[in-house]
Design an enzyme around this catalytic site. Structure first.
Site, PDB file in Angstrom:
ATOM      1  N   ASP A  65       0.955  -1.136  -0.055  1.00  0.00           N
ATOM      2  CA  ASP A  65      -0.022   0.079   0.103  1.00  0.00           C
ATOM      3  C   ASP A  65       1.033   1.251  -0.092  1.00  0.00           C
ATOM      4  O   ASP A  65       1.521   1.493   1.040  1.00  0.00           O
ATOM      5  CB  ASP A  65      -0.982  -0.010   1.378  1.00  0.00           C
ATOM      6  CG  ASP A  65      -1.896   1.248   1.600  1.00  0.00           C
ATOM      7  OD1 ASP A  65      -1.704   2.092   0.503  1.00  0.00           O
ATOM      8  OD2 ASP A  65      -2.753   1.285   2.243  1.00  0.00           O
ATOM      9  N   ASN A  92       3.475   2.869 -10.634  1.00  0.00           N
ATOM     10  CA  ASN A  92       2.463   2.866 -11.204  1.00  0.00           C
ATOM     11  C   ASN A  92       0.943   3.190 -10.780  1.00  0.00           C
ATOM     12  O   ASN A  92       0.119   3.721 -11.440  1.00  0.00           O
ATOM     13  CB  ASN A  92       1.918   1.347 -12.085  1.00  0.00           C
ATOM     14  CG  ASN A  92       0.812   1.220 -12.706  1.00  0.00           C
ATOM     15  OD1 ASN A  92       0.347   1.757 -13.606  1.00  0.00           O
ATOM     16  ND2 ASN A  92       0.073   0.353 -12.104  1.00  0.00           N
ATOM     17  N   TYR A 163      -6.258  15.846 -10.701  1.00  0.00           N
ATOM     18  CA  TYR A 163      -5.461  14.762 -11.426  1.00  0.00           C
ATOM     19  C   TYR A 163      -4.315  15.484 -12.316  1.00  0.00           C
ATOM     20  O   TYR A 163      -3.126  15.068 -12.040  1.00  0.00           O
ATOM     21  CB  TYR A 163      -6.162  14.049 -12.217  1.00  0.00           C
ATOM     22  CG  TYR A 163      -5.524  12.844 -13.219  1.00  0.00           C
ATOM     23  CD1 TYR A 163      -4.965  11.916 -12.335  1.00  0.00           C
ATOM     24  CD2 TYR A 163      -4.938  12.677 -14.433  1.00  0.00           C
ATOM     25  CE1 TYR A 163      -4.486  10.756 -12.918  1.00  0.00           C
ATOM     26  CE2 TYR A 163      -4.502  11.779 -15.102  1.00  0.00           C
ATOM     27  CZ  TYR A 163      -4.023  10.838 -14.469  1.00  0.00           C
ATOM     28  OH  TYR A 163      -3.255   9.781 -14.867  1.00  0.00           O
ATOM     29  N   LYS A 167      -0.270  14.989 -11.292  1.00  0.00           N
ATOM     30  CA  LYS A 167       0.675  14.323 -12.413  1.00  0.00           C
ATOM     31  C   LYS A 167       1.673  15.372 -12.498  1.00  0.00           C
ATOM     32  O   LYS A 167       2.951  15.128 -13.103  1.00  0.00           O
ATOM     33  CB  LYS A 167       0.030  13.853 -13.589  1.00  0.00           C
ATOM     34  CG  LYS A 167      -0.848  12.663 -13.338  1.00  0.00           C
ATOM     35  CD  LYS A 167      -0.084  11.654 -12.853  1.00  0.00           C
ATOM     36  CE  LYS A 167      -0.908  10.282 -12.720  1.00  0.00           C
ATOM     37  NZ  LYS A 167       0.088   9.055 -12.280  1.00  0.00           N
TER      38      LYS A 167
END
Length: 249
Positions: A65, A92, A163, A167
């Protein structure tokens, strides 16, 4: 004398792109793929699925985790005990929320940027034991600051503010690690493209649109990096499968 196996760890390896990567990597000669999964139950099912399609797959499972320091530490000790080193780390695991609020942004940054940073820091000693180590951050063109202002970009009208921010932070992490581990570990940011996965709950919409790719192409792109085919682009923001396919930061 046999060639030493290349040991690769994939976070979030039980689903989507991560699962495709584990399936492809574990089928390669001289590779051993470690599937990192937050849920051991889901990870075991994914592992059995890979083994059922290819019984010779070289793959194992570790509970990981990425938002838990204790889980990261335990995973490091397990990989160290079983393998002694790590050649490839593929960060990932991630989330793609559609809402924007303090709590949502905080959680997204924790999963998509802060946690990968801490995973890499924890596994760095094992990576430094490899003679040719690579760190790959699975990013997104939505994190490109330059493309955010490009009206010709296909996702220009898409929101995903939370998001995008996370990123962009991940891309800076990749750039910082490329500087920190210069001449020791090769570091890449990689955009897998518009892929059919469960991320953001958009699988059905992507399938209907007919323009999203399957995760298999993303897995091949990551394998090309792991195999050294894109080493000339160390420290850059890559996409697709071939040398020269780059995104601006």
């Amino acid at each position: 004398m046999s060639t030493p196996r290349i040991t690769a760890l994939v976070t979030g390896g039980n689903n989507g792109i991560g699962l495709a990567v584990c399936q492809l990597f574990s089928a390669q000669p001289n590779y051993h793929c470690i599937m990192g999964s937050r849920s051991l139950e889901k990870g075991q099912k994914a592992l059995e699925s890979i083994k059922s399609s290819n019984s010779s797959s070289a793959i194992s499972l570790v509970q990981l985790d990425i938002t838990s320091d204790d889980s990261i530490a335990s995973a490091v000790e397990e990989v160290k005990a079983k393998h002694g080193h790590l050649d490839v780390l593929i960060n990932n695991a991630g989330v793609c929320p559609v809402d924007f609020s303090r709590s949502v942004l905080r959680d997204c940054l924790d999963t998509n940027a802060i946690s990968p940073a801490l995973v890499t820091q924890a596994f760095a000693p094992l990576l430094l034991k490899s003679s040719n180590a690579r760190i790959i951050y699975v990013s997104s063109a939505l994190g490109s600051i330059q493309k955010r202002g490009d009206p010709d970009y296909m996702a220009y009208d898409a929101d995903f503010k939370t998001y995008r921010i996370s990123k962009a932070a991940l891309n800076m992490l990749a750039a910082c690690d490329a500087w920190e581990y210069k001449d020791k570990i090769k570091v890449f940011a990689f955009c897998p493209g518009y892929v059919i996965t469960d991320l953001a709950g958009e699988r059905e919409a992507k399938e209907k649109a007919g323009i999203a790719k399957t995760p298999d192409g993303s897995a091949r792109g990551l394998l090309a990096i792991a195999e050294g085919k894109r080493d000339a682009e160390n420290g850059l923001f890559l996409h697709d499968e071939k040398l020269g396919e780059l995104y601006p930061w």
